[in-house]
Design an enzyme around this catalytic site. Structure first.
Site, PDB file in Angstrom:
ATOM      1  N   LYS A  41      12.222  18.300 -20.137  1.00 40.73           N
ATOM      2  CA  LYS A  41      13.567  19.155 -21.114  1.00 40.73           C
ATOM      3  C   LYS A  41      14.967  18.341 -21.292  1.00 40.73           C
ATOM      4  O   LYS A  41      14.892  17.576 -19.746  1.00 40.73           O
ATOM      5  CB  LYS A  41      14.112  19.799 -19.876  1.00 40.73           C
ATOM      6  CG  LYS A  41      15.830  21.203 -19.994  1.00 40.73           C
ATOM      7  CD  LYS A  41      15.861  21.268 -19.293  1.00 40.73           C
ATOM      8  CE  LYS A  41      17.684  21.127 -18.844  1.00 40.73           C
ATOM      9  NZ  LYS A  41      18.366  20.663 -19.858  1.00 40.73           N
TER      10      LYS A  41
ATOM     11  N   GLU B 129      14.185  11.052  -9.398  1.00 41.90           N
ATOM     12  CA  GLU B 129      14.892   9.121  -9.539  1.00 41.90           C
ATOM     13  C   GLU B 129      16.373   9.484  -8.554  1.00 41.90           C
ATOM     14  O   GLU B 129      16.438  10.802 -10.612  1.00 41.90           O
ATOM     15  CB  GLU B 129      14.357   8.469 -10.123  1.00 41.90           C
ATOM     16  CG  GLU B 129      14.673   7.245 -10.137  1.00 41.90           C
ATOM     17  CD  GLU B 129      15.698   7.269 -10.911  1.00 41.90           C
ATOM     18  OE1 GLU B 129      17.031   7.317 -10.414  1.00 41.90           O
ATOM     19  OE2 GLU B 129      16.086   6.508 -12.297  1.00 41.90           O
TER      20      GLU B 129
ATOM     21  N   CYS C 232      23.041   5.320 -12.643  1.00 43.15           N
ATOM     22  CA  CYS C 232      22.128   5.667 -11.582  1.00 43.15           C
ATOM     23  C   CYS C 232      22.343   4.065 -10.218  1.00 43.15           C
ATOM     24  O   CYS C 232      22.537   4.243  -9.328  1.00 43.15           O
ATOM     25  CB  CYS C 232      20.968   6.155 -11.135  1.00 43.15           C
ATOM     26  SG  CYS C 232      19.924   4.918 -12.319  1.00 43.15           S
TER      27      CYS C 232
ATOM     28  N   GLU D  46      29.003   8.784  -5.005  1.00 43.64           N
ATOM     29  CA  GLU D  46      28.852   8.160  -6.243  1.00 43.64           C
ATOM     30  C   GLU D  46      29.333   9.226  -7.556  1.00 43.64           C
ATOM     31  O   GLU D  46      29.859   9.812  -7.891  1.00 43.64           O
ATOM     32  CB  GLU D  46      27.009   8.497  -6.890  1.00 43.64           C
ATOM     33  CG  GLU D  46      26.683   8.543  -8.429  1.00 43.64           C
ATOM     34  CD  GLU D  46      25.411   8.713  -8.320  1.00 43.64           C
ATOM     35  OE1 GLU D  46      24.497   9.989  -8.072  1.00 43.64           O
ATOM     36  OE2 GLU D  46      24.487   7.952  -8.321  1.00 43.64           O
TER      37      GLU D  46
HETATM   38  P1  NDP Z   1      21.710  16.837 -13.321  1.00 47.99           P
HETATM   39  O1  NDP Z   1      21.557  16.628 -11.840  1.00 47.99           O
HETATM   40  O2  NDP Z   1      22.755  18.228 -13.030  1.00 47.99           O
HETATM   41  O3  NDP Z   1      21.172  16.682 -14.668  1.00 47.99           O
HETATM   42  C1  NDP Z   1      20.028  16.525 -14.217  1.00 47.99           C
HETATM   43  C2  NDP Z   1      18.925  16.718 -15.544  1.00 47.99           C
HETATM   44  O4  NDP Z   1      18.526  18.266 -15.103  1.00 47.99           O
HETATM   45  C3  NDP Z   1      19.797  17.734 -16.682  1.00 47.99           C
HETATM   46  O5  NDP Z   1      18.783  17.608 -17.479  1.00 47.99           O
HETATM   47  C4  NDP Z   1      19.868  18.974 -16.243  1.00 47.99           C
HETATM   48  O6  NDP Z   1      20.048  19.881 -17.220  1.00 47.99           O
HETATM   49  C5  NDP Z   1      19.179  19.676 -15.259  1.00 47.99           C
HETATM   50  N1  NDP Z   1      19.231  20.564 -14.465  1.00 47.99           N
HETATM   51  C6  NDP Z   1      20.256  20.697 -13.591  1.00 47.99           C
HETATM   52  N2  NDP Z   1      20.110  21.531 -12.488  1.00 47.99           N
HETATM   53  C7  NDP Z   1      19.011  21.732 -12.420  1.00 47.99           C
HETATM   54  C8  NDP Z   1      18.250  22.614 -11.937  1.00 47.99           C
HETATM   55  N3  NDP Z   1      18.391  23.582 -11.052  1.00 47.99           N
HETATM   56  N4  NDP Z   1      16.741  22.854 -12.391  1.00 47.99           N
HETATM   57  C9  NDP Z   1      16.689  21.930 -13.093  1.00 47.99           C
HETATM   58  N5  NDP Z   1      17.028  21.254 -13.950  1.00 47.99           N
HETATM   59  C10 NDP Z   1      18.233  21.039 -13.694  1.00 47.99           C
HETATM   60  O7  NDP Z   1      23.180  15.589 -13.425  1.00 47.99           O
HETATM   61  P2  NDP Z   1      24.618  16.165 -14.332  1.00 47.99           P
HETATM   62  O8  NDP Z   1      24.489  15.831 -15.809  1.00 47.99           O
HETATM   63  O9  NDP Z   1      25.346  17.813 -13.668  1.00 47.99           O
HETATM   64  O10 NDP Z   1      25.891  15.419 -13.821  1.00 47.99           O
HETATM   65  C11 NDP Z   1      26.408  15.215 -12.421  1.00 47.99           C
HETATM   66  C12 NDP Z   1      26.147  13.924 -11.461  1.00 47.99           C
HETATM   67  O11 NDP Z   1      25.128  13.575 -10.787  1.00 47.99           O
HETATM   68  C13 NDP Z   1      27.206  12.414 -11.420  1.00 47.99           C
HETATM   69  O12 NDP Z   1      28.207  12.567 -11.480  1.00 47.99           O
HETATM   70  C14 NDP Z   1      26.345  11.855 -11.285  1.00 47.99           C
HETATM   71  O13 NDP Z   1      26.862  11.713 -10.296  1.00 47.99           O
HETATM   72  C15 NDP Z   1      24.589  12.344 -10.933  1.00 47.99           C
HETATM   73  N6  NDP Z   1      23.724  11.816 -11.996  1.00 47.99           N
HETATM   74  C16 NDP Z   1      22.870  10.730 -11.688  1.00 47.99           C
HETATM   75  C17 NDP Z   1      21.997  10.000 -12.337  1.00 47.99           C
HETATM   76  C18 NDP Z   1      20.938   9.541 -12.620  1.00 47.99           C
HETATM   77  O14 NDP Z   1      20.671   9.037 -13.228  1.00 47.99           O
HETATM   78  N7  NDP Z   1      20.892   9.360 -11.536  1.00 47.99           N
HETATM   79  C19 NDP Z   1      21.812  10.940 -14.060  1.00 47.99           C
HETATM   80  C20 NDP Z   1      22.495  12.086 -14.602  1.00 47.99           C
HETATM   81  C21 NDP Z   1      23.378  12.651 -13.184  1.00 47.99           C
HETATM   82  P3  NDP Z   1      21.627  20.427 -17.567  1.00 47.99           P
HETATM   83  O15 NDP Z   1      21.733  18.988 -18.680  1.00 47.99           O
HETATM   84  O16 NDP Z   1      21.136  20.982 -18.605  1.00 47.99           O
HETATM   85  O17 NDP Z   1      22.413  20.445 -16.470  1.00 47.99           O
END
Ligand code: NDP
Length: 818
Positions: A191, A266, A300, A397
């Site tokens: 996904k 991660e 990240c 973060e």
């Molecule tokens: P999320 O952790 O919400 O999203 C990452 C992925 O997980 C997306 O594909 C998202 O889908 C999916 N997802 C979200 N909630 C669920 C769930 N309950 N069960 C399964 N899959 C899920 O990150 P965000 O995009 O909301 O970003 C928010 C914050 O997260 C950022 O501000 C940052 O601080 C952090 N972040 C960290 C990252 C890293 O590389 N460590 C990468 C991205 C964000 P969908 O896109 O449809 O919501």
């Protein structure tokens, strides 16, 4: 602008990359459907969601909104495909993965343009970093597919893997997930993030182009609440691999607890960027640009905390402000742009909120004098000074182009400040003194340490976090183990736990039931004991707890009875409680210097323990007979196996070494397996001595300090070890032993924020509780899911699997040259 003007101002003019090929590709295909079984399938819901260009705020495309019905279909396709893909020879898989890499390169420019349009990151980055790294990842893993049979002979594929990726590196995260999964013979349902699906859909076309068998890769676009959660909960999935926020990672940890699904996470970071006063400040400034303004700071492992030695702080901050004045923000498709757009209005709002909080908390904010474009979602590079370490902006973060700076005086203070975070993903160290830099690197709690460089990635070097930045590695050989499981394990649902008499005993001293099996084993009584008549020890021993090198009374003041298989009381041990565990964890922390000692010394001590155990071989064998009713010969074999196991880990102590990677740069990346820290462990009920030794020995051999809960029904073999440990030069606090109710004590350990990992070998229900409780500080867990393990077998009971669980790999990047 004429040449003379350009020469005087040294300003860049625009250098736009054509959007047309990318837009045409989108136009021909939108609305995009789901990719299942190599077919484009309409979503069951009939719904589509918009994908927005963050640089303009305008709609780029529509992508299908999958729901749980689509997840069912994709998992079914992946399951069916696994039947053949999982059995395909490594060479066959290698050919396909190699073809993917080639096709990524063939479509590199289109992929780069699509990524910039969809995510808002500068084309300079997508073209020169993201897409080349994607190709490299597939090439590298084509090699591992080829070598799997010879290099991982004891391992099999996991099965169907659910992969959930974020929006910050859409195609690169896909590559980090799909390449190792396919190489190790798994099939996947992936996904992409809701905001950034387009390159994953182009990737699906590549899958078709190269003729990858249907169902091996399935891609479901849509919302987290519809697709992500359904994937996580789907019973047909054997592993979840997730990259994203720590909060979602935590909820996935809880959702998968006890399901038997493998999990790698991660997560977020708040990585330190440490500058010593002898660093080359001009290089440092460019390093900071790459650390925090690369990908708009939506990284990240972004170096978001600048820690500067006090005497050079003013000079560096001044240079940095000057550089910030010259950063260029704007159209991501302009090749001369440094900073592109923030991925979404929501993310932009969140960055602004945190920046406001920083100002309210008293930090000094600075931004360059120029203005951002008004169309699209842009945020200027931002620098905070006068930041105190406990404030929100120093701890949370931000995931945007925002740098917070703090000062330190000594290297020790730098390390303390750097580690003052719940995260542990990465760190950069800047100093011209390589001795200092290499001394600091191992002290940093981070999965990657860059010396005089930052944000370097390569497929050879595993990437992943310590602490709440998650667990598991992506890349390197270590990353492969996330996608395999030992061959001896079955793929079926958790099997029934191996029980021995008393397992079901209540904890308050009532007599345990003796199982039918045990009854059988005990038929004939003494004849089964090879003519040996068990004798109770002449002098009653009353084992206490073993904490901080001392035998201490249980805090509860209660003891619990220990029975033989016929229900006779054969002794008592202390009834451990929360307080005993807390004391033991404290003692284990105090013994943290164990990891810093030499591996030679650890090996010597393990040999010494083996030697002292062998002196008392007969006594230990008798104790096993007494507790389990097994034959003397059998018990003696267990003691022998325990001694041999101690020898094995004494041998491994100075041989389980890392690797020197040669990423494509002038330099090396040193992959060093490090101790995890404090490990809590609940021993198996079977094999009271060997089970105990099998967990304790690898953990301490690798430099961890531990808190052990021995077999609940047969704890006396472990408590008999107190004297062995006391006389073997083992420093106080390295091994702490708390007897009592296994599940109750495990729960306390799993919830404890100062315990870094938890091992649990027991029934499936207990495994679930441990995984659930561990979500608090995202500690790494290793549980048996109720699968029995033959502890006498050296394949199942010892070796690299144990050493891997006792370590985490840190990659230290050391570039060289003038
Ligand atoms: P999320 O952790 O919400 O999203 C990452 C992925 O997980 C997306 O594909 C998202 O889908 C999916 N997802 C979200 N909630 C669920 C769930 N309950 N069960 C399964 N899959 C899920 O990150 P965000 O995009 O909301 O970003 C928010 C914050 O997260 C950022 O501000 C940052 O601080 C952090 N972040 C960290 C990252 C890293 O590389 N460590 C990468 C991205 C964000 P969908 O896109 O449809 O919501």
């Amino acid at each position: 602008m004429n040449v003379k003007e350009i020469f005087e101002t040294m300003e860049y003019g625009p250098a736009p990359e054509a959007a047309a090929p990318g837009l045409a590709w989108i136009q021909e295909r939108t609305p995009f459907n789901l990719f299942i079984n190599n077919q484009w399938v309409k979503p069951a819901s009939g719904q589509y969601i918009d994908s927005i260009n963050p640089a303009t705020g305008k709609r780029l495309a529509q992508v299908a909104a999958a729901t749980s019905a689509d997840v069912d279909a994709a998992v079914a396709a992946a399951r069916a495909a696994f039947e053949t893909w999982g059995k395909a020879p490594g060479h066959v898989r290698a050919r396909y993965i190699y073809a993917i890499a080639r096709h990524i390169q063939k479509h590199a420019r289109l992929l780069a343009v699509l990524e910039s349009l969809d995510n808002g990151k500068p084309i300079r980055e997508t073209r020169d970093i993201d897409i080349p790294l994607v190709a490299r990842h597939f090439y590298y893993h084509a090699g591992w597919a080829q070598l799997m049979e010879s290099e991982l002979p004891g391992y099999q594929s996991v099965g169907v893997v659910g992969q959930i990726i974020p929006w910050n590196f859409p195609l690169l995260m896909l590559a980090w997930k799909i390449a190792p999964a396919l190489a190790m013979g798994n099939t996947v349902v992936l996904k992409p993030a809701r905001y950034t699906s387009l390159t994953a859909l182009k990737f699906a076309e590549i899958v078709q182009e190269i003729g990858l068998p249907p169902g091996v890769v399935n891609i479901l676009t849509g919302e987290a609440s519809q697709v992500g959660e359904a994937l996580v909960q789907h019973p047909g999935i054997n592993k979840i691999a997730f990259t994203g926020s720590t909060d979602v990672g935590r909820s996935i940890r809880r959702a998968t607890a006890g399901s038997g699904k493998k999990l790698s996470l991660e997560l977020g970071g708040k990585s330190p960027f440490i500058v010593f006063d002898d660093a080359d400040l001009d290089s440092v400034v460019e390093g900071v640009v790459d650390a925090i303004w690369f990908n708009q700071g939506q990284v990240c492992c972004a170096g978001s905390r600048l820690l500067v030695q006090e005497n050079i702080a003013d000079r560096l901050i001044e240079k940095l402000r000057e550089r910030m004045e010259h950063l260029r923000i704007g159209d991501p498709l302009d090749k001369a742009v440094d900073i592109g757009a923030i991925v979404s209005p929501g993310q932009l709002k969140e960055i602004q909120r945190l920046v406001n909080t920083g100002v309210e908390e008293g930090a000094v904010m600075w931004q360059p004098s120029w203005a951002c474009p008004t169309e699209g979602y842009f945020f200027p590079p931002t620098l905070f000074t006068n930041v105190s370490p406990a404030t929100t902006i120093a701890q949370v973060e931000i995931f945007g182009p925002v740098l917070v700076s703090m000062t330190f005086r000594t290297p020790a203070e730098a390390v303390e400040l750097a580690n003052n975070t719940r995260y542990g993903l990465a760190a950069s160290v800047w100093s011209e003194n390589i001795n200092l830099a290499l001394d600091v690197a191992p002290k940093l709690k981070a999965g990657t340490v860059w010396i005089n460089c930052t944000n370097l990635f390569d497929a050879t070097s595993g990437f992943g976090g310590y602490r709440e930045s998650g667990f598991g590695r992506e890349g390197g050989k270590e990353g492969l183990y996330e996608y395999v499981r030992p061959k001896w394990e079955t793929l079926e649902a958790p099997a029934k736990e191996f029980h021995i008499a008393g397992e079901s005993a209540s904890t308050n001293g009532s007599k345990p039931a003796v199982s039918a099996d045990e009854d059988r084993e005990f038929e004939g009584g003494e004849q089964l004991l090879d003519g040996y008549t068990p004798m109770l020890p002449a002098i009653d021993r009353t084992p206490k707890m073993f904490i901080g090198g001392k035998q201490t009374r249980p805090d509860s003041g209660y003891s619990r009875d220990v029975y033989d298989p016929q229900g006779q009381v054969i002794g008592q041990v202390g009834e451990g409680n929360r307080k005993d565990i807390r004391n033991a964890v404290e003692a284990a922390h105090a013994a943290g210097g164990w990891a810093a000692g030499t591996t030679h010394n650890r090996a010597q001590i393990l040999y010494y323990i083996a030697e002292n155990l062998s002196v008392r071989e007969d006594e230990f064998a008798r104790r096993i007979v007494q507790q389990t009713g097994r034959s003397y010969a059998d018990a003696a074999a267990e003691v022998q196996a325990a001694i041999s196991r101690l020898f094995s880990y004494a041998a491994w102590a100075d041989k389980y070494e890392g690797a020197v990677h040669r990423p494509p740069l002038r330099g090396v990346a040193l992959a060093m397996p490090e101790a995890i820290g404090v490990i809590g462990m609940a021993c198996p009920e079977e094999y009271p001595l060997l089970g105990f030794v099998s967990l304790v020995a690898p953990a301490i051999a690798m430099g961890n300090t531990i808190v052990v809960i021995p077999s609940q029904v047969a704890p006396l073999s472990a408590t008999d070890c107190y004297q062995v440990l006391e006389t073997s030069d083992l420093p106080a606090g390295v091994v702490n032993i708390v007897t009592g109710d296994r599940d109750l004590l495990s729960q306390v350990l799993a919830e404890h924020d100062d315990v870094d990992a938890m091992w649990y070998f027991g029934p499936a229900e207990g495994c679930k509780r441990v995984e659930l409780a561990s979500a608090g500080n995202m500690k790494r867990t290793w549980v048996s899911y109720g699968h029995p393990r033959d502890w006498m077998d050296t394949v199942q009971g010892e070796g690299e699997e144990f050493l891997r669980e006792a370590t985490q790999v840190k990659n230290v990047w050391v570039p060289y040259g003038e």
